[in-house]
Each structure stands twice: as structure tokens, then as C-alpha cells.
Design an enzyme around this catalytic site. Structure first.
Site, PDB file in Angstrom:
ATOM      1  N   ASP A 152       0.802  -1.318  -0.021  1.00 33.02           N
ATOM      2  CA  ASP A 152       0.283  -0.063   0.338  1.00 33.02           C
ATOM      3  C   ASP A 152       0.869   1.368   0.642  1.00 33.02           C
ATOM      4  O   ASP A 152       0.622   2.481  -0.006  1.00 33.02           O
ATOM      5  CB  ASP A 152      -1.308  -0.503   1.267  1.00 33.02           C
ATOM      6  CG  ASP A 152      -2.061  -1.133   1.258  1.00 33.02           C
ATOM      7  OD1 ASP A 152      -2.223  -1.611   0.412  1.00 33.02           O
ATOM      8  OD2 ASP A 152      -2.066  -1.734   2.451  1.00 33.02           O
ATOM      9  N   HIS A 181      -4.868  -3.546   5.564  1.00 36.45           N
ATOM     10  CA  HIS A 181      -4.760  -3.779   4.003  1.00 36.45           C
ATOM     11  C   HIS A 181      -5.774  -4.966   3.208  1.00 36.45           C
ATOM     12  O   HIS A 181      -5.030  -5.784   2.438  1.00 36.45           O
ATOM     13  CB  HIS A 181      -3.498  -4.530   4.844  1.00 36.45           C
ATOM     14  CG  HIS A 181      -2.757  -5.028   3.503  1.00 36.45           C
ATOM     15  ND1 HIS A 181      -2.008  -4.339   2.032  1.00 36.45           N
ATOM     16  CD2 HIS A 181      -2.090  -6.513   2.865  1.00 36.45           C
ATOM     17  CE1 HIS A 181      -1.709  -4.869   1.378  1.00 36.45           C
ATOM     18  NE2 HIS A 181      -1.748  -6.419   1.192  1.00 36.45           N
TER      19      HIS A 181
END
Length: 335
Positions: A152, A181
Site C-alpha cells: 500500500d 490492508h
């Protein structure tokens, strides 16, 4: 010198991840494990002229225990990828949960002191699964368990460099990404980017960039058209985080990275973060200082915008549900 282990080493993430670990001079032993093809992957990598000795094992003859013996860092990319049109890995949750449970059982028995880096999705649930397995075996140390959310961060940095029109800046751009996530639990703190966005990046533009970070995996799944998910970028991100852990193990100071951890790993920092997010969550991804014993300090969110506060508010309920799913899976499992 440390031994690194990759569980799921013959897969789409595992092979390039193992390659990157083999090329790192900090690794002197590399253990590889999977249900198929691992000896071949190990033989291939062993021809690369770097210090790490490579061994690969399959399940027969206690292959998992042999792989894990003496491990300092264990990275888990094992699992099945999601398919086109399937968001948040809903089609593979149960399979991956079982895989991670069984691998965690092996780690708890053979390498309970190792740093465990979980890549297998859904990370929001698989990290609690590993924790619950370790608790059942009396070997749980929250300081040594990490959910790898680095992809990310890598995506956010890359996308900001793209907005700035200069990909050459991408390695230097740092954007903290907090929360979890998957999907809306991914909260990029773009206001804290080391390279500020253009002044017109508000409203729809800011929302579009945020959404791209949150659902960047969809781009890859769609582009691969049924041939897989984000494997190469995930391997790169996983290796980047593993390298930081290896550097911290060596005693290097000041290693800080966003990662999904149990907030009890640093009680004072975790409690402060819970107050910031307004929820008593057990797990959250934040900037974490990593030391030789694992989690050294959980950093606060810092100054965030009203827009980012809204993103966190939206993330918390989904994150709480994901955590409970992982815990409940182990409570209902026979180990």
C-alpha cells in the site's frame, strides 16, 4: 547471521520474493517451503553467487519443521490469489485461513522466537489467526508478529510520483498508509506525503487518488485477466519490509515502517493510537519502529486532515469485523 524462510516459496509471490532475499547480503541461510516444486526453486536460486545457502523442502518427512529450524525471519506469502471481479479476496478467505493456521502451528512448534511477516491475504484476518495459534501454544509475542502492508505504501508513493509527473521521484516519495490492508481499511495519509500534492488535489481528485491506493490490486487483477493478482509488486514490497526487519535485527537504529501489528506490542503507543482512532481495536497498521526484539514503538497518526479522519472512521468498523473473523476462525478450529 540470520536465516530467512519463505513459506509458499514456489508461488507467484514466493519465487520472486525468494530471489530478492537471496540477493541480500544480510541473509546467510534461506529456507524455502511449499507443497510443490520447492527443491527445484531452491536448486535454481542456489546457483546465484551470493552468500546465502538455500534449501527447499516439501511436506513429507517433516519438511516444514526442517525448513523452519533455526529461522530468524519467516515470511508467509502462501495462499491462493483472488480472481477478476472478486474484491477483498472473498473467494479465498477460508482456504488461506486454513493454510496460514497450519503454517503458524509449525512456526509455533519449531521457531517460536522468529519474526513472522504475514503477506497471505486477507492480512486483516490472517495476522490475528497467527496470533491465536501462537497463544494456544503458549509462544505468542506480539512484538514479533507483523502484517506486511508495504505494498500500500509502495503504491501510494508511486501514484503520487505519477501525479507529480516525475517517476524519478518515486523512490524518494514517502506516504504513510495506516489502518488495514484491504479496501476501505487502507487509509493513505496523503497530507503527510514527503512530496506534497498539487494544490488542486482536493475533492474528486483527492478521492480518486485515495480510491486508487485502496483498490490498486484491482488494476492488476483486471490487467492479468484471470492469470493472477499482484505478485511481482507484492514480492518487491514484502522484500522491502523483510530487509528493514533484517537491518533492525542486526542492530540498526531508527528503522520505521508502516505495518499491521497488535497494539499491545507497545502498550503506551498502542493505547495512544486507540484514543486517536476512537476505537479499542486489537490490530492496526501504523508507523512502527522496529528493533532487535521486534516492535519497539508504535507511532501516533500525527496531524491529519478532516478528510483523512473520515477515512479512518469508515475503516474502523470493517477492520473490527475482519479481526473478529480471524479470531473466530481459530476458536472454532481444531489444531
Amino acid at each position: 547471521m540470520p536465516k530467512a524462510v519463505v513459506l509458499g516459496a514456489a508461488g507467484g509471490i514466493g519465487q520472486p520474493l525468494a530471489l530478492l532475499l537471496k540477493t541480500n547480503a544480510l541473509v546467510t541461510e534461506l529456507g524455502l517451503y511449499d507443497i510443490v516444486n520447492t527443491p527445484g526453486v531452491a536448486a535454481d536460486l542456489s546457483h546465484i553467487a551470493t552468500p546465502a545457502k538455500v534449501e527447499g523442502y516439501l511436506p513429507p518427512d517433516d519438511g516444514l519443521a526442517k525448513t523452519l529450524k533455526g529461522a530468524d525471519v519467516v515470511v508467509i506469502p502462501a495462499g491462493v490469489p483472488r480472481k477478476p471481479g472478486v474484491r477483498a479476496c472473498s473467494s479465498c478467505r477460508q482456504i488461506n485461513a486454513g493454510i496460514v493456521r497450519d503454517l503458524a502451528t509449525g512456526i509455533a512448534k519449531t521457531a517460536p522466537k522468529a519474526f513472522v511477516l504475514v503477506i497471505s491475504n486477507p492480512v486483516n484476518s490472517t495476522v490475528p489467526i497467527v496470533a491465536e495459534v501462537f497463544k494456544k501454544h503458549g509462544t505468542y509475542d506480539p512484538k514479533r508478529l507483523f502484517g506486511v502492508t508495504t505494498l500500500d505504501v509502495v503504491r501510494a508513493s508511486t501514484f503520487v510520483a505519477e501525479v507529480l509527473g516525475d517517476f524519478g521521484k518515486a523512490p524518494d516519495v514517502v506516504v504513510p498508509v495506516v489502518g488495514g490492508h484491504s479496501g476501505v481499511t487502507i487509509v493513505p495519509l496523503l497530507s503527510q506525503s514527503s512530496h506534497p500534492l498539487p494544490s488542486d488535489y482536493t475533492g474528486d481528485k483527492l478521492q480518486a487518488l485515495t480510491t486508487r491506493v485502496q483498490f490498486g490490486g484491482d488494476e492488476v487483477v483486471k490487467a492479468k485477466d484471470g492469470a493472477g493478482s499482484a505478485t511481482l509488486s507484492m514480492a518487491y514490497a514484502g522484500a522491502e519490509f523483510a530487509f528493514k526487519v533484517l537491518r533492525a535485527l542486526r542492530g540498526e537504529k531508527g528503522i520505521v515502517a508502516p505495518t499491521y501489528v497488535n497494539l499491545d506490542a507497545d502498550k503506551s503507543g498502542g493505547d495512544a493510537l486507540k484514543k486517536e482512532i476512537g476505537q479499542d481495536l486489537d490490530y492496526f497498521s501504523a508507523n512502527v519502529e522496529i528493533g532487535p526484539e521486534g516492535v519497539a514503538k508504535i507511532h501516533p497518526l500525527g496531524e491529519i486532515t478532516e478528510y483523512e479522519q473520515g477515512l479512518i472512521k469508515a475503516a474502523v468498523p470493517e477492520l473490527a469485523k475482519n479481526i473478529e473473523t480471524g479470531v473466530a476462525f481459530i476458536q472454532s478450529s481444531k489444531l
